[in-house]
Design an enzyme around this catalytic site. Structure first.
Site, PDB file in Angstrom:
ATOM      1  N   HIS A 157       0.842  -1.206   0.000  1.00 21.79           N
ATOM      2  CA  HIS A 157       0.000   0.000   0.000  1.00 21.79           C
ATOM      3  C   HIS A 157       0.874   1.251   0.000  1.00 21.79           C
ATOM      4  O   HIS A 157       2.060   1.195   0.303  1.00 21.79           O
ATOM      5  CB  HIS A 157      -0.892   0.036   1.243  1.00 21.79           C
ATOM      6  N   LYS A 161      -0.443   4.787   4.618  1.00 24.55           N
ATOM      7  CA  LYS A 161      -1.285   3.822   5.350  1.00 24.55           C
ATOM      8  C   LYS A 161      -0.740   3.593   6.757  1.00 24.55           C
ATOM      9  O   LYS A 161       0.463   3.387   6.925  1.00 24.55           O
ATOM     10  CB  LYS A 161      -1.383   2.498   4.570  1.00 24.55           C
TER      11      LYS A 161
HETATM   12  N1  LIG Z   1     -12.591  -1.387   3.301  1.00 24.29           N
HETATM   13  C1  LIG Z   1     -12.135  -0.808   2.190  1.00 24.29           C
HETATM   14  O1  LIG Z   1     -12.522  -1.147   1.047  1.00 24.29           O
HETATM   15  C2  LIG Z   1     -11.137   0.295   2.321  1.00 24.29           C
HETATM   16  C3  LIG Z   1     -10.756   0.686   3.567  1.00 24.29           C
HETATM   17  N2  LIG Z   1      -9.925   1.755   3.736  1.00 24.29           N
HETATM   18  C4  LIG Z   1      -9.683   2.157   5.108  1.00 24.29           C
HETATM   19  O2  LIG Z   1     -10.402   3.368   5.364  1.00 24.29           O
HETATM   20  C5  LIG Z   1      -9.732   4.118   6.361  1.00 24.29           C
HETATM   21  C6  LIG Z   1      -9.487   5.532   5.854  1.00 24.29           C
HETATM   22  O3  LIG Z   1      -8.566   5.499   4.778  1.00 24.29           O
HETATM   23  P1  LIG Z   1      -8.130   6.850   4.032  1.00 24.29           P
HETATM   24  O4  LIG Z   1      -9.322   7.553   3.494  1.00 24.29           O
HETATM   25  O5  LIG Z   1      -7.033   6.477   3.133  1.00 24.29           O
HETATM   26  O6  LIG Z   1      -7.529   7.666   5.276  1.00 24.29           O
HETATM   27  P2  LIG Z   1      -7.505   9.243   5.522  1.00 24.29           P
HETATM   28  O7  LIG Z   1      -6.600   9.470   6.680  1.00 24.29           O
HETATM   29  O8  LIG Z   1      -7.231   9.944   4.230  1.00 24.29           O
HETATM   30  O9  LIG Z   1      -9.014   9.586   5.924  1.00 24.29           O
HETATM   31  C7  LIG Z   1      -9.592   9.360   7.176  1.00 24.29           C
HETATM   32  C8  LIG Z   1     -10.438  10.577   7.481  1.00 24.29           C
HETATM   33  O10 LIG Z   1     -11.227  10.339   8.648  1.00 24.29           O
HETATM   34  C9  LIG Z   1     -11.102  11.479   9.474  1.00 24.29           C
HETATM   35  N3  LIG Z   1     -11.417  11.182  10.863  1.00 24.29           N
HETATM   36  C10 LIG Z   1     -10.662  10.505  11.771  1.00 24.29           C
HETATM   37  N4  LIG Z   1     -11.281  10.509  12.963  1.00 24.29           N
HETATM   38  C11 LIG Z   1     -12.435  11.192  12.806  1.00 24.29           C
HETATM   39  C12 LIG Z   1     -13.507  11.550  13.682  1.00 24.29           C
HETATM   40  N5  LIG Z   1     -13.520  11.201  14.982  1.00 24.29           N
HETATM   41  N6  LIG Z   1     -14.551  12.285  13.194  1.00 24.29           N
HETATM   42  C13 LIG Z   1     -14.569  12.644  11.893  1.00 24.29           C
HETATM   43  N7  LIG Z   1     -13.578  12.364  11.017  1.00 24.29           N
HETATM   44  C14 LIG Z   1     -12.538  11.630  11.471  1.00 24.29           C
HETATM   45  C15 LIG Z   1      -9.667  11.917   9.277  1.00 24.29           C
HETATM   46  O11 LIG Z   1      -9.449  13.222   9.773  1.00 24.29           O
HETATM   47  P3  LIG Z   1      -7.931  13.609  10.266  1.00 24.29           P
HETATM   48  O12 LIG Z   1      -7.085  13.568   9.029  1.00 24.29           O
HETATM   49  O13 LIG Z   1      -8.129  14.965  10.833  1.00 24.29           O
HETATM   50  O14 LIG Z   1      -7.558  12.567  11.264  1.00 24.29           O
HETATM   51  C16 LIG Z   1      -9.561  11.807   7.758  1.00 24.29           C
HETATM   52  O15 LIG Z   1     -10.105  12.926   7.105  1.00 24.29           O
HETATM   53  C17 LIG Z   1      -8.463   3.330   6.693  1.00 24.29           C
HETATM   54  O16 LIG Z   1      -8.710   2.526   7.813  1.00 24.29           O
HETATM   55  C18 LIG Z   1      -8.259   2.466   5.456  1.00 24.29           C
HETATM   56  O17 LIG Z   1      -7.510   1.313   5.676  1.00 24.29           O
HETATM   57  C19 LIG Z   1      -9.446   2.450   2.674  1.00 24.29           C
HETATM   58  C20 LIG Z   1      -9.775   2.092   1.406  1.00 24.29           C
HETATM   59  C21 LIG Z   1     -10.639   0.967   1.118  1.00 24.29           C
HETATM   60  O1  LIG Z   2      -5.662   2.105   3.468  1.00 19.76           O
HETATM   61  C1  LIG Z   2      -5.927   1.848   2.278  1.00 19.76           C
HETATM   62  O2  LIG Z   2      -5.621   2.617   1.348  1.00 19.76           O
HETATM   63  C2  LIG Z   2      -6.652   0.613   1.979  1.00 19.76           C
HETATM   64  N1  LIG Z   2      -7.092  -0.072   2.990  1.00 19.76           N
HETATM   65  C3  LIG Z   2      -7.844  -1.281   2.940  1.00 19.76           C
HETATM   66  C4  LIG Z   2      -7.052  -2.378   3.624  1.00 19.76           C
HETATM   67  O3  LIG Z   2      -6.494  -2.139   4.708  1.00 19.76           O
HETATM   68  O4  LIG Z   2      -7.016  -3.489   3.107  1.00 19.76           O
HETATM   69  C5  LIG Z   2      -8.342  -1.620   1.566  1.00 19.76           C
HETATM   70  C6  LIG Z   2      -7.491  -1.176   0.424  1.00 19.76           C
HETATM   71  O5  LIG Z   2      -6.521  -2.139   0.187  1.00 19.76           O
HETATM   72  C7  LIG Z   2      -6.915   0.206   0.589  1.00 19.76           C
END
Ligand SMILES: NC(=O)C1=CN([C@@H]2O[C@H](COP(=O)(O)OP(=O)(O)OC[C@H]3O[C@@H](n4cnc5c(N)ncnc54)[C@H](OP(=O)(O)O)[C@@H]3O)[C@@H](O)[C@H]2O)C=CC1
Ligand SMILES: O=C(O)C1=N[C@H](C(=O)O)C[C@H](O)C1
Length: 271
Positions: A157, A161
């Site tokens: 990744h 991450k």
């Molecule tokens: N299941 C799936 O298919 C996928 C899962 N993911 C997962 O999704 C999650 C997010 O990934 P990603 O978008 O890359 O990460 P980012 O850090 O870009 O986004 C997370 C967002 O959530 C915000 N946040 C955190 N805590 C709070 C809160 N208490 N209230 C409101 N907002 C909050 C963060 O704010 P701040 O920056 O201020 O902390 C940030 O804007 C990860 O756990 C990732 O692994 C990602 C892609 C696909």
């Molecule tokens: O953090 C990410 O970007 C992603 N998180 C998910 C994971 O932990 O598997 C899904 C995807 O691979 C992207």
């Protein structure tokens, strides 16, 4: 049925922006709220402008309670502490909670299961069709090949991450363990360093790479005597996760409270 009213939490994140766009582009749902944490510089901004879709007349706020009260579902790709708090609110509001957040620990899952008594929780470490199909294939191959085929799961990744192994790697590990009829907790090896000794038969190994802008690569390797079978998925665009999450929310609209996965949504649970 009326349009499903959806809220995106973590609206300014990499996935948050993708989710806003996916909701705006999908028929049958409409964005009614966008949440960020207290102190975020995007508070008060229009969610559509933030996500680059054009004005949506939904301001980003840090107060989820009144927003959840007016919604049918919430899309949540944030962080474990935020997700468990949002699940409690989703249960209070008796709405759908789609959870993509990874890095969840056992205590977090216990809280999510409690919330699922009133909310419709749909949780998956990966919301894409490809990975969920891959999990079904991994389960089958693991059930077919014996312990002389060593299972190793490799993931890469982007450099930002924060959790490892990825949620997807763990999902694939669970599928392999189910196929082998063992508990992943008992058989997983999450890191190796120094004089580790030889590999134990039946272990399920994990290896993690981080760097650059890689969206998400996963391979499950079955390494046997004189041959190797590799099953891989490469995510090329985060929109696959966002579209999957919106699909999950729409699927959950008329379901009873409970704990569901993406395999249920995609009808792959018996694969
Ligand atoms: N299941 C799936 O298919 C996928 C899962 N993911 C997962 O999704 C999650 C997010 O990934 P990603 O978008 O890359 O990460 P980012 O850090 O870009 O986004 C997370 C967002 O959530 C915000 N946040 C955190 N805590 C709070 C809160 N208490 N209230 C409101 N907002 C909050 C963060 O704010 P701040 O920056 O201020 O902390 C940030 O804007 C990860 O756990 C990732 O692994 C990602 C892609 C696909
Ligand atoms: O953090 C990410 O970007 C992603 N998180 C998910 C994971 O932990 O598997 C899904 C995807 O691979 C992207």
């Amino acid at each position: 049925m009326s349009e499903m009213r959806l809220v995106v939490v973590g609206a300014a994140g990499r996935m948050g922006r993708m989710l806003i766009k996916a909701v705006a582009e999908t028929e049958g749902c409409t964005l009614v709220g966008a949440i960020e944490r207290e102190g975020s510089p995007v508070l008060g901004q229009d969610a559509g402008l933030l996500a680059g879709t054009g004005l949506l007349d939904v301001d980003v706020t840090d107060d989820p309670l009144p927003v959840f009260a007016q919604a049918d579902g919430v899309l949540d790709f944030t962080a474990p502490a935020a997700t468990t708090a949002f699940a409690a609110l989703a249960a209070q509001a008796r709405i759908v909670h789609v959870i993509g957040t990874t890095g969840l620990q056992e205590a977090d899952f216990t809280k999510l299961e409690a919330a699922a008594r009133h909310a419709r929780i749909i949780q998956s470490g990966n919301m894409s069709l490809g990975v969920n199909l891959l999990a079904g294939l991994v389960r089958k191959v693991a059930a077919t090949l014996g312990e002389d085929y060593d299972i190793e799961i490799l993931e890469m990744h982007h450099r930002m991450k924060v959790d490892a192994p990825s949620g997807t790697a763990l999902l694939l590990g669970e599928a392999a363990a189910e196929g082998r009829k063992v508990s992943l907790k008992d058989r997983s090896v999450r890191s190796r360093d120094g004089h580790t000794g030889a590999r134990n038969p039946g272990d399920i190994g994990f290896a993690t790479l981080r760097g650059g802008t890689v969206v998400g690569d996963h391979s499950v390797i079955f390494a046997g005597p004189g041959e190797r079978l590799e099953l891989s998925h490469r995510a090329e665009d985060r929109s696959i996760f966002a579209r999957g999450a919106v699909k999950a929310a729409l699927w959950g609209f008329d379901k009873k409270p409970g704990y569901y996965t993406m395999a249920n949504v995609l009808g792959l649970d018996r694969l």
